[in-house]
Design an enzyme around this catalytic site. Sequence first.
Site, PDB file in Angstrom:
ATOM      1  CG  MET A 166       4.646  -7.682   2.256  1.00 54.69           C
ATOM      2  SD  MET A 166       5.690  -7.055   0.692  1.00 54.69           S
ATOM      3  CE  MET A 166       6.607  -6.169   1.498  1.00 54.69           C
ATOM      4  NE  ARG A 179      11.276  -2.036   2.575  1.00 58.66           N
ATOM      5  CZ  ARG A 179       9.898  -1.674   2.095  1.00 58.66           C
ATOM      6  NH1 ARG A 179       9.364  -1.240   3.347  1.00 58.66           N
ATOM      7  NH2 ARG A 179       9.754  -2.207   1.224  1.00 58.66           N
ATOM      8  CG  HIS A 218       4.989  -9.595  10.636  1.00 58.74           C
ATOM      9  ND1 HIS A 218       6.693  -9.792  11.002  1.00 58.74           N
ATOM     10  CD2 HIS A 218       4.446  -8.956  10.127  1.00 58.74           C
ATOM     11  CE1 HIS A 218       6.389  -8.668   9.663  1.00 58.74           C
ATOM     12  NE2 HIS A 218       5.702  -8.153   9.046  1.00 58.74           N
ATOM     13  N   GLY A 232      -0.758  -3.884  11.575  1.00 56.34           N
ATOM     14  CA  GLY A 232      -0.469  -2.609  12.434  1.00 56.34           C
ATOM     15  C   GLY A 232       0.364  -1.186  11.821  1.00 56.34           C
ATOM     16  CD  GLU A 233      -2.562   1.943  16.248  1.00 60.29           C
ATOM     17  OE1 GLU A 233      -1.465   2.037  17.010  1.00 60.29           O
ATOM     18  OE2 GLU A 233      -3.625   2.308  16.349  1.00 60.29           O
ATOM     19  CE  LYS A 234       7.450  -0.694  10.213  1.00 52.74           C
ATOM     20  NZ  LYS A 234       7.716   0.038   8.971  1.00 52.74           N
ATOM     21  CD  GLN A 260       0.388  -2.185   4.608  1.00 53.40           C
ATOM     22  OE1 GLN A 260       0.250  -1.757   3.307  1.00 53.40           O
ATOM     23  NE2 GLN A 260       0.621  -2.741   5.565  1.00 53.40           N
TER      24      GLN A 260
HETATM   25  O1  PAF Z   1       2.511  -4.467   5.040  1.00 52.03           O
HETATM   26  C1  PAF Z   1       2.288  -5.598   4.201  1.00 52.03           C
HETATM   27  O2  PAF Z   1       3.166  -6.396   4.688  1.00 52.03           O
HETATM   28  C2  PAF Z   1       2.153  -5.477   3.581  1.00 52.03           C
HETATM   29  O3  PAF Z   1       1.770  -3.825   2.548  1.00 52.03           O
HETATM   30  C3  PAF Z   1       0.907  -6.435   3.147  1.00 52.03           C
HETATM   31  C4  PAF Z   1      -0.297  -5.708   3.342  1.00 52.03           C
HETATM   32  C5  PAF Z   1       1.183  -7.317   3.130  1.00 52.03           C
HETATM   33  C6  PAF Z   1       0.627  -6.199   1.450  1.00 52.03           C
HETATM   34  O4  PAF Z   1       1.118  -6.964   0.659  1.00 52.03           O
END
Ligand code: PAF
Length: 284
Positions: free
Chosen positions: A30, A187, A37, A147-149, A153
């Site tokens: 995002m 964040r 990243h 990422g594992e953070k 997800q």
């Molecule tokens: O982890 C994120 O940044 C978001 O949840 C993702 C996987 C890009 C989906 O919008």
Amino acid sequence: MLVVPTRAEFRRVLEAERRAGRSIGLVPTMGALHAGHRSLLEAARRDCDVVALTIFVNPLQFAAGEDLSAYPRTLERDLELAAEVGTTVVFTPSDVEMYPMPTLTTVHVDGLTATMEGAARPTHFDGVTTVVTKLFNLAGACRAYFGEKDYQQLAVVTRMAADLDQPVTVVPCPILREADGLALSSRNVYLSAEDRAAAPVLHRALRDAADAVAGGERDARALIGLVSTRLGAEPRAALEYVAVVDASSLEPLTELLPGVAARVILTARFGSTRLLDNIGVVAP
Ligand code: PAF
């Protein structure tokens, strides 16, 4: 480095690369890119011929009242970082480009999404799995780096790709931390100076839990108690949940079994900022 704002171009570029025999590494984000990243992009660069970064603040995964409009947007800096790492193509769609019609189709992963972040943010994971499916459909066969953070997800997306036969290998990447242990997150910029100073307590509490497991503790309730006490001693931290779960099914555990991978996962608020963190543990 190509920057493409449309779905059609993104699909075309990656189809051409694949036709030329090149492998694709996809890094969905995002934006507001940080060293975490960067490590995903570097992993994709190491493993694949082509690195495809996506930058899209996905409205579908934010509920009303969450931080969608305040979410940090730093496109220029993101593109600089992407270029430094040797990214091949960056997909930067607008909301209308990504969702030209109101979405009537949603991807829902059952079970894994019922607890922790799924319980705290009931519409969140459907938003994530829907947009990630769209990105996987546009990118085609690839390796995708997460990422594992955001551990839940990662588990949800991995299961979705398997259940739906998506031609994607989900690659887990380790958490990156500041020198004082705070997990890198877009964040973190929301934290006041005082909250930023207090936030490393999350990693210290998780480390304490991992040390207890290494020292022979197997009882999940004792680990949860230990983490809660640690966070309770920090007045700036408001613990939302801490869970001890099986590392792949995310089933809550009562007892850690020797040699079986588990994860201690927590979320806490510092002021209005929610921070997530977790640590892998295996009972000896
Ligand atoms: O982890 C994120 O940044 C978001 O949840 C993702 C996987 C890009 C989906 O919008």
